[in-house]
Design a protein around this motif. Structure first.
Motif, short mmCIF file in Angstrom:
data_model
loop_
_atom_site.label_atom_id
_atom_site.label_comp_id
_atom_site.label_asym_id
_atom_site.label_seq_id
_atom_site.Cartn_x
_atom_site.Cartn_y
_atom_site.Cartn_z
N ASN A 1 0.83 -1.21 0.00
CA ASN A 1 0.00 0.00 0.00
C ASN A 1 0.86 1.25 0.00
N ARG A 2 1.99 1.19 0.70
CA ARG A 2 2.90 2.34 0.72
C ARG A 2 3.50 2.57 -0.67
N GLU B 1 2.84 6.00 -3.16
CA GLU B 1 3.90 6.86 -3.69
C GLU B 1 3.87 6.89 -5.21
N LEU B 2 3.50 5.78 -5.85
CA LEU B 2 3.39 5.76 -7.31
C LEU B 2 2.20 6.61 -7.77
N CYS C 1 -1.62 6.72 1.89
CA CYS C 1 -0.50 6.02 2.51
C CYS C 1 -0.92 5.52 3.87
N PRO C 2 -0.57 4.27 4.20
CA PRO C 2 -1.02 3.68 5.47
C PRO C 2 -0.44 4.42 6.67
N SER C 3 -1.22 4.48 7.71
CA SER C 3 -0.80 5.11 8.96
C SER C 3 -1.49 4.37 10.10
N PRO C 4 -0.84 4.15 11.24
CA PRO C 4 0.51 4.61 11.57
C PRO C 4 1.59 3.78 10.89
N LEU C 5 2.82 4.27 10.94
CA LEU C 5 3.95 3.56 10.34
C LEU C 5 4.34 2.41 11.25
N GLU C 6 4.22 1.19 10.73
CA GLU C 6 4.47 0.01 11.55
C GLU C 6 5.86 -0.59 11.32
N ASN D 1 8.30 6.61 4.46
CA ASN D 1 8.63 7.23 3.18
C ASN D 1 9.74 6.45 2.49
N LEU D 2 9.43 5.87 1.33
CA LEU D 2 10.40 5.07 0.58
C LEU D 2 11.24 5.91 -0.36
N GLY D 3 10.81 7.12 -0.63
CA GLY D 3 11.57 8.00 -1.50
C GLY D 3 11.41 7.72 -2.99
N ILE D 4 10.42 6.89 -3.37
CA ILE D 4 10.23 6.59 -4.79
C ILE D 4 9.82 7.86 -5.55
#
Length: 264
Positions: free
Chosen positions: A41-42, A46-47, A146-151, A157-160
């Protein structure tokens, strides 16, 4: 009495080492088992951010039918070593040293390839926006979020998006219409390493004729989570993501992996 306590501690550590199960991947867990849903999902969010109507990257990614190949690799290494040393004084000038060693290591890897079409993601986002507006909402409730919270690191953030924007600002890069052959290809990777380590644990005690065990053992778990991604243009006349990804994006992903292996 202290001697028995120390020996018991050693045996307890040895039992822990011998009963180690399969180490856990550094991923969220759903319904009692590990899941890569949050990571996927993350990646998609980003895409999708790259092909929203206000994104300056949308036109080229859609018009040139860009496909994206991603490889998700999860790796976990666990190791443990029990190596106590003992010193038995015999006389004032002589002591008998005794040591033993017990070690165990386990490595596990999970790899999956994922493929996306940027025109398809753009169309899905446009349809989701239209459906949300029909319901009186400004944007979709879930799709593209983007999914939350960050697990875990891979749900952060992947930076793609930043990597693609960086590629689009590279000087002398072929842009816009009629990207053919390998023109416009680019890629990269993001890697997170999580280390959990305990060194030289254990009690140290001294009796009249006995000393030990000193540095008792080392234990460690290292999780390496990595995403490799490649963007390849199909060109304005290329198909918009057929039943299977194109050879071009498959070859690009393979090339990126070979380059990383050679660079080690």
């Amino acid at each position: 009495m202290r001697r028995y306590v120390g020996v018991g501690a050693i045996l307890g550590v040895a039992a822990t080492l011998s009963s180690c199960g399969v180490p856990a991947f550094d991923v969220p867990r759903d319904e009692g088992g590990p899941s890569v849903t949050h990571i996927v999902n993350r990646i998609k969010c980003e895409l999708i951010a790259l092909v929203k109507p206000d994104a300056f990257t949308r036109a080229e990614l859609v018009q040139n039918n860009f496909e994206v190949g991603l490889q998700l690799s999860l790796d976990v290494n666990s190791s443990g070593e029990l190596a106590p040393s003992f010193n038995f004084p015999q006389t004032a000038a002589y002591a008998f040293n005794f040591g033993l060693k017990y070690s165990r290591a386990h490595q596990q890897n999970f790899t999956v390839n994922l493929y996306y079409s940027m025109p398809v993601l753009a169309k899905q986002w446009d349809l989701a926006i239209a459906d949300a507006k029909a319901k009186g909402l400004s944007e979709p409730d879930v799709f593209g979020k983007c999914p939350s919270p960050l697990e875990t690191n891979l749900t952060g953030n992947l930076g793609i998006k930043e990597s693609v924007e960086l590629a689009f600002t590279a000087p002398d890069r072929a842009q816009q219409a009629k990207l053919q052959n390998n023109a416009g290809q680019f890629g990269g990777f993001v890697s997170f390493v999580v280390t959990k380590n305990v060194n030289s644990v254990g009690p140290t005690w001294t009796l009249v004729h006995f000393k030990g065990p000193g540095n008792l053992g080392t234990f460690g778990i290292v999780n390496t989570d990595k995403i490799t991604f490649g963007f390849a243009a199909g060109g304005p006349d290329g198909s918009k993501f057929p039943d299977k990804p194109s050879d071009k994006v498959r070859d690009l992903l393979l090339q990126l992996n070979i380059s990383q292996i050679q660079a080690r």
